[in-house]
Design a protein around this motif. Sequence first.
Motif, short mmCIF file in Angstrom:
data_model
loop_
_atom_site.label_atom_id
_atom_site.label_comp_id
_atom_site.label_asym_id
_atom_site.label_seq_id
_atom_site.Cartn_x
_atom_site.Cartn_y
_atom_site.Cartn_z
N LYS A 128 39.40 33.98 47.80
CA LYS A 128 38.50 34.79 47.02
C LYS A 128 38.90 36.20 47.64
N PRO A 129 38.25 37.36 46.83
CA PRO A 129 38.32 38.71 47.42
C PRO A 129 37.82 38.78 48.69
N GLY A 130 38.64 39.51 49.76
CA GLY A 130 38.00 39.87 51.06
C GLY A 130 38.81 38.72 51.91
N ASP A 131 39.42 37.83 51.67
CA ASP A 131 40.02 36.85 52.53
C ASP A 131 41.62 37.52 52.92
N LEU A 140 48.61 37.64 41.24
CA LEU A 140 47.31 37.53 40.65
C LEU A 140 46.29 37.70 41.81
N ALA A 141 46.38 36.99 42.97
CA ALA A 141 45.43 36.59 43.92
C ALA A 141 45.31 38.17 44.46
N ALA A 142 46.61 38.61 44.91
CA ALA A 142 46.28 39.99 45.82
C ALA A 142 45.94 41.13 44.87
N GLN A 143 46.24 41.10 43.66
CA GLN A 143 45.64 42.09 42.69
C GLN A 143 44.07 42.07 42.71
N SER A 144 43.65 40.81 42.66
CA SER A 144 41.91 40.40 42.62
C SER A 144 41.36 40.94 44.02
N SER A 150 51.02 42.75 36.32
CA SER A 150 50.10 41.78 36.86
C SER A 150 49.47 42.10 38.23
N ILE A 151 50.47 43.28 38.84
CA ILE A 151 49.99 43.57 40.14
C ILE A 151 50.52 45.05 40.07
N SER A 152 49.67 45.84 40.72
CA SER A 152 50.08 47.61 40.78
C SER A 152 50.79 47.72 42.02
N PRO A 153 51.79 48.84 41.79
CA PRO A 153 52.49 49.26 43.06
C PRO A 153 51.65 49.44 44.29
N GLU A 154 50.64 50.07 43.92
CA GLU A 154 49.85 50.50 45.08
C GLU A 154 49.22 49.28 45.97
N ASN A 155 49.18 48.19 45.24
CA ASN A 155 48.80 46.85 46.02
C ASN A 155 49.83 46.04 46.48
#
Length: 370
Positions: free
Chosen positions: A257-260, A285-289, A314-319
């Motif tokens: 979950k976010p923060g893990d 998807l997990a990283a973007q979340s 699905s994921i932004s470049p900054e992430n």
Amino acid sequence: MLELITVRNFKVLKDTELILSNLTVVAGINNMGKSSLIQILLLIRQSFEQNTLTKYGLLLNGRLVSIGNGRDALSADAENEVFSVSLHWENNEHLHLEFACKKKSNLQPLRRIDPERINPANILFAPRFQYLAAQRTDSRDIFPVSDYDISTLHSLGNNGEYTAHFIAEHGSEPLENTALQHEKAKEETLLANIDAWMSEISSGVKVTANIIPEVNQASLLYKFSTPCGHTENFRPVNVGFGLTHILPVVTAVLASKPGDLVIIENPEAHLHPAGQSAIATLICLAAQSGVQIIIETHSDHFLNSIRVKVRQRSISPENLSLSYFSRDADSREHAIEVTQPFIDADGRLDEWPGGFLDEWDNNLKKLVDF
């Protein structure tokens, strides 16, 4: 989120700085320090867990990783017998650790710490943490169980050995991170989504995990959809090895979950290219979340799938942070250089270092020029 790590005099990482993001992908040829980067994070984590980090120093052998003694930890080209690690988080917190090398000991004495108190809420020290080594559990009839690992640590084990136990206990629970819900999952449970994502790798697979209380072990079975329903159950030894090898990866990401913080070595191992692409999609998807994921990979399919996911938003470049570990062939020292190409919104890299998962292009050029 952990944003920056600087390592000095640890193994081949004589003076290495790495920018991290939600998804950090580390690549490079063998023996270039990729595993060393992951190991230093694991060593800090396990030393914190064992209450040695701030009292005594760095514990080199433990639950997460074992590397030997101080002689194994210190860079061969170190100018002094001290190695250090600096960590920076997004909340402007930092931690600087210096250790004196005690060559014959598995405990490296703490020389300096700044600040003196560690924030246990920072992502490297928080309760929810998962590391999966490259050598994951093999196909077998029964698997070990550990309530401490799956409940207290929320871990599948370093080799994914407790995956069957984790699924048996938590598979019927709702998926905590709804951003990972697969569109074809029949329910919103963890197990339903495991089935759906695993079916991207092997069509129509359904996983069953149970506890065998008489022997304190867990069992794992697979069956597959047919036009008339499902096949009979198959034991792991009678299906492709790749399924059991990738199951811990799918489960670990879906259970996050976010923060893990999730660290995975070679998630693509034993998968066909389309399966590698599916795993890359799930990880993006997990990283973007908001899950922080660090990946070591040798797969151009995996990297190119991530580039596609950037272009598909699905994921932004900054992430996303890409890192290529290499060595200056002209240098007398075995010192490592890190190149971090920038990826734009269309999935294009601003530079492509030689050797950075480019063998497909190299071979294609040879075929065209033949």
